[in-house]
Design a protein around this motif. Structure first.
Motif, PDB file in Angstrom:
ATOM      1  N   LEU A   1      -0.089  -2.425  14.179  1.00 26.17           N
ATOM      2  CA  LEU A   1       0.162  -0.829  14.766  1.00 26.17           C
ATOM      3  C   LEU A   1       0.549   0.122  14.319  1.00 26.17           C
ATOM      4  O   LEU A   1       1.498  -0.029  13.287  1.00 26.17           O
ATOM      5  CB  LEU A   1       0.664  -0.815  16.038  1.00 26.17           C
ATOM      6  N   PRO A   2       0.124   1.648  13.692  1.00 27.54           N
ATOM      7  CA  PRO A   2       0.461   2.268  12.643  1.00 27.54           C
ATOM      8  C   PRO A   2       1.848   2.320  13.496  1.00 27.54           C
ATOM      9  O   PRO A   2       2.777   2.575  14.680  1.00 27.54           O
ATOM     10  CB  PRO A   2      -0.548   3.551  13.411  1.00 27.54           C
ATOM     11  N   GLY A   3       2.912   2.375  12.111  1.00 26.89           N
ATOM     12  CA  GLY A   3       4.178   2.656  12.529  1.00 26.89           C
ATOM     13  C   GLY A   3       5.181   1.185  12.130  1.00 26.89           C
ATOM     14  O   GLY A   3       6.390   1.145  12.801  1.00 26.89           O
ATOM     15  N   ALA A   4       4.722   0.035  12.799  1.00 28.23           N
ATOM     16  CA  ALA A   4       4.623  -1.190  13.507  1.00 28.23           C
ATOM     17  C   ALA A   4       5.787  -1.468  12.470  1.00 28.23           C
ATOM     18  O   ALA A   4       5.124  -2.106  11.098  1.00 28.23           O
ATOM     19  CB  ALA A   4       3.953  -2.129  13.854  1.00 28.23           C
ATOM     20  N   VAL A   5       7.028  -2.078  12.158  1.00 26.00           N
ATOM     21  CA  VAL A   5       7.580  -3.016  11.567  1.00 26.00           C
ATOM     22  C   VAL A   5       7.736  -4.758  11.743  1.00 26.00           C
ATOM     23  O   VAL A   5       7.606  -4.764  12.655  1.00 26.00           O
ATOM     24  CB  VAL A   5       9.245  -2.391  11.026  1.00 26.00           C
ATOM     25  N   PHE A   6       7.562  -5.249  10.515  1.00 21.33           N
ATOM     26  CA  PHE A   6       7.131  -6.846  10.980  1.00 21.33           C
ATOM     27  C   PHE A   6       8.933  -6.831  11.246  1.00 21.33           C
ATOM     28  O   PHE A   6       8.679  -7.028  10.319  1.00 21.33           O
ATOM     29  CB  PHE A   6       6.445  -7.311   9.939  1.00 21.33           C
ATOM     30  N   VAL A   7       8.301  -8.243  11.497  1.00 25.59           N
ATOM     31  CA  VAL A   7       9.678  -8.942  12.193  1.00 25.59           C
ATOM     32  C   VAL A   7       9.996 -10.566  12.179  1.00 25.59           C
ATOM     33  O   VAL A   7       8.721 -10.724  13.030  1.00 25.59           O
ATOM     34  CB  VAL A   7      10.670  -8.908  13.620  1.00 25.59           C
ATOM     35  N   ASP A   8       9.718 -11.355  11.341  1.00 24.68           N
ATOM     36  CA  ASP A   8       9.753 -12.582  11.340  1.00 24.68           C
ATOM     37  C   ASP A   8      10.602 -13.239  12.123  1.00 24.68           C
ATOM     38  O   ASP A   8      11.810 -13.422  12.309  1.00 24.68           O
ATOM     39  CB  ASP A   8      11.001 -12.757   9.617  1.00 24.68           C
ATOM     40  N   LEU A   9       9.979 -13.719  12.883  1.00 21.00           N
ATOM     41  CA  LEU A   9      10.752 -14.707  14.192  1.00 21.00           C
ATOM     42  C   LEU A   9      11.779 -16.075  13.938  1.00 21.00           C
ATOM     43  O   LEU A   9      12.584 -16.377  14.277  1.00 21.00           O
ATOM     44  CB  LEU A   9       9.174 -15.708  15.592  1.00 21.00           C
TER      45      LEU A   9
END
Length: 276
Positions: A43-51
């Protein structure tokens, strides 16, 4: 505030004057994290978070996904742009487990405005982006304990005197198979309630009235002190807690779940289709 948001509403809010922080929490059980999937399109602007790195401590005595150190979790959220008062929307690839884990952790840590994208990335009909954003650092400071939790002893007590739901697949509950943990089976007295029955074929949560009927059929009573929930390691159980909230009930997660319970040979194990 509802704990879920539709893709159309998310797109509308993202284009509005107070856009939510978007967190991409794609994750695969038993496989690599979803960073490669994120880089291929998000999604535009989304930041990845590593579970595994940001939403859990290293596996150990507390199970495969123990609660993260609040400082580590808070730092990850601030890097992603999460502020004390900024709305947050989390999503995953569509199964909903990882997104629910992020939702539950933020709520547990005191954030009041966080929702899950219902249906995950699969529900999104807009454009995707490969740009990796670098948001301004947020000011979110976790205050753990805003949501209640269970430990092994209190989970056992819930199974005896209240309602404890096992969110894993039915075959793992029965002990027919156990692909991950030391032994198969369930906490004595727990009721089988597979997480995948919370959603329809499209991966979206069932309507509130259907979820309420499902949980009532499992023994949940409106106005009760809460419904205990566990799974394998505290990930899919968060999905169950979210479903309970949609249904107007209070779910209480046992974060250590079966991975912690079954690691202790002194704890009893039940097998078969019945709670006892």
């Amino acid at each position: 505030m509802k704990p879920i948001i539709t893709a159309s509403a998310c797109a509308s809010e993202s284009a509005g004057p107070r856009p939510p922080v978007l967190l991409d929490v794609r994750w695969r059980l038993g496989g690599p994290h979803g960073r490669a999937d994120y880089e291929a399109g998000h999604l535009p602007g989304a930041v990845f978070v590593d579970l595994d790195q940001d939403l859990a401590s290293p596996a150990g005595d507390g199970g495969r996904h123990p609660l993260p150190d609040p400082e580590v979790f808070g730092a990850a959220m601030r890097r992603a742009g999460v502020g004390q008062d900024t709305p947050v929307v989390v999503y995953d690839g569509g199964q909903g487990w990882a997104a629910a884990r992020a939702w539950w952790l933020l709520r547990w840590a005191g954030h009041r405005d966080v929702r899950v994208l219902d249906g995950g990335l699969a529900a999104w009909t807009g454009d995707l982006s490969t740009d990796v954003p670098h948001p301004a650092e947020g000011d979110f400071r976790p205050k753990p304990g805003a949501l209640p939790t269970l430990d092994a002893d209190s989970a056992a007590a819930f199974a005896r005197s209240g309602l404890l739901l096992d969110a894993r697949a039915a075959e793992r509950y029965r002990g027919d198979v156990e692909p991950i943990d030391r032994v198969g089976g369930h906490i004595p007295g727990a009721v089988s309630a597979p997480t995948d029955e919370n959603t329809g074929p499209d991966g979206r949560y069932l309507p509130a009235e259907q979820l309420a009927a499902r949980f009532a059929g499992l023994g949940a009573e409106a106005g009760a002190e809460g419904v205990g929930v566990y799974c394998g390691s505290g990930v899919s159980g968060a999905h169950q807690v979210l479903a309970l909230e949609i249904a107007g009930l209070t779910g209480i997660l046992y974060p250590g779940s079966w991975s912690e319970w079954s690691a202790d040979p002194s704890r009893p194990v039940a097998t078969g289709p019945e709670p006892q």
